[in-house]
Design an enzyme around this catalytic site. Structure first.
Site, PDB file in Angstrom:
ATOM      1  N   LYS A 114       0.520  -1.167  -0.002  1.00 23.51           N
ATOM      2  CA  LYS A 114      -0.191   0.106  -0.052  1.00 23.51           C
ATOM      3  C   LYS A 114       1.043   1.021  -0.031  1.00 23.51           C
ATOM      4  CE  LYS A 114      -4.338  -1.795   1.895  1.00 23.51           C
ATOM      5  NZ  LYS A 114      -5.400  -1.582   3.092  1.00 23.51           N
ATOM      6  N   LYS A 197      -7.505  -8.581 -10.541  1.00 24.36           N
ATOM      7  CA  LYS A 197      -8.303  -9.061  -9.725  1.00 24.36           C
ATOM      8  C   LYS A 197      -9.421  -7.760 -10.116  1.00 24.36           C
ATOM      9  CE  LYS A 197      -7.261  -9.659  -5.482  1.00 24.36           C
ATOM     10  NZ  LYS A 197      -7.325 -10.468  -4.146  1.00 24.36           N
ATOM     11  N   LYS A 200     -12.273  -2.252  -6.657  1.00 24.44           N
ATOM     12  CA  LYS A 200     -13.073  -1.220  -6.533  1.00 24.44           C
ATOM     13  C   LYS A 200     -12.246   0.166  -7.022  1.00 24.44           C
ATOM     14  CE  LYS A 200     -11.545  -0.070  -1.781  1.00 24.44           C
ATOM     15  NZ  LYS A 200     -10.742  -1.038  -1.613  1.00 24.44           N
TER      16      LYS A 200
END
Length: 331
Positions: A114, A197, A200
């Site tokens: 991240k 994948k 969102k």
């Protein structure tokens, strides 16, 4: 004999779940609640490890709760609650943080992933200690089983390490949980970029099937899904990622094994196949969407239900926190 305890949660990080969330988690949680004493949380404390608009976050919590229920989580059989409504989560996190090594927290791969783009200087301390809060979430409920995707397995291993360390240092206090990797939890891919994948944060909304999409929009996205020029309907992740993804989706929607679907559609074109996938997905998701909107139409009742479940969760969590505090000499 009581069913074993299960805990899992999901962040309220968008206005709608996508098909990957539904197949990879919600669909399987629905089945598991029959065999487990299940606690399902909307982990809003995890969500605020990155900036959130308060009004948006509040609405996303309600929307996620409605989708949980519409997707089959029964709040009378399972304890469905909002993480921040149970204060023990944040309190136990602090206790566990004092026995967590800085080095072991630094090795968490999700934090590295991240911060790869923005750098660690832009990350909050909350994001760094996210796995310790997740450990508190799990340990508060004497959890035996934690259903997770592959990307969260490392966090459950840290939870196990912290539980064992605490028990060794302060006496038997926590149940040491076991991770259960959800089958298919990582296999639903973007319709337009089937090497990635479904997410969102996808660049192209056309590749993501949202549970709250209009049925016609869902069908259109599936009919426009990327395939290939070969024309055969067979599973091959390396050579045919788009077709393989659609086969996996259809298998999840119908319960028919991929091998049987390959036989069923042998010799048929992609148009016929995509139409079958679209029909199956719409048939599954349209009632979920309708029920979600119905629940959101009465926010006061939804809040009442969540408050009642938070009280149930707090009874268990507060007792565990009290044991931990007493073991550490704090009570």
């Amino acid at each position: 004999m009581a069913n074993p305890r299960l805990y899992s949660g999901m962040q309220p990080s968008s206005g709608s779940l996508h098909l990957g969330n539904y197949i990879g988690a919600l669909q399987q949680w629905r089945a598991m609640q029959s065999d487990f004493d299940a606690f399902f949380s909307i982990v809003d404390l995890h969500a605020i490890t990155v900036p959130q608009a308060p009004d948006v976050l509040r609405e996303q919590v309600r929307t996620l709760a409605a989708q949980y229920i519409a997707g089959g989580i029964d709040p009378d059989r399972s304890c469905l609650y909002v993480q921040s409504h149970v204060a023990a989560h944040a309190q136990l996190q602090w206790l566990l943080a004092t026995i967590t090594g800085f080095g072991e927290a630094s090795r968490m791969t999700q934090f590295k992933d991240k911060t790869a783009k923005g750098g660690q200087e832009a990350a909050s301390v909350g994001l760094f200690t996210y796995p310790v809060l997740m450990a508190a979430d799990i340990l508060l409920y004497d959890t035996e089983v934690v259903p997770v995707g592959d990307d969260q397995k490392q966090h459950v291993e840290l939870t196990r390490d912290l539980a064992e360390r605490f028990n060794k240092r302060f006496g038997k206090t926590f149940t040491v949980p076991k991770p259960v990797i959800l089958a298919g939890g990582a296999r639903i891919y973007d319709l337009q970029a089937p090497e990635s994948k479904m997410s969102k944060s996808a660049d192209n909304d056309k590749g993501v099937i949202w549970l709250l999409d209009e049925p016609a929009r869902t069908a259109k996205k599936i009919r426009s899904a990327v395939t290939d020029t070969e024309g055969s309907i067979r599973a091959d992740r390396a050579e045919k990622p788009g077709v393989t993804n659609l086969l996996d989706i259809l298998a999840a929607m119908t319960g028919t094994p991929v091998a049987a679907l390959e036989e069923e559609f042998a010799g048929q074109g992609y148009g016929v196949f995509k139409t079958a996938v679209a029909d199956a997905v719409v048939a599954e998701l349209a009632p979920v969407r309708e029920r979600t909107l119905e629940l959101l139409g009465d926010p006061a009742e939804l809040d009442r239900l969540l408050d009642a479940n938070a009280e149930r969760a707090a009874e268990v969590a507060d007792a565990t926190l009290a044991r931990a505090m007493e073991a550490m000499g704090l009570r």
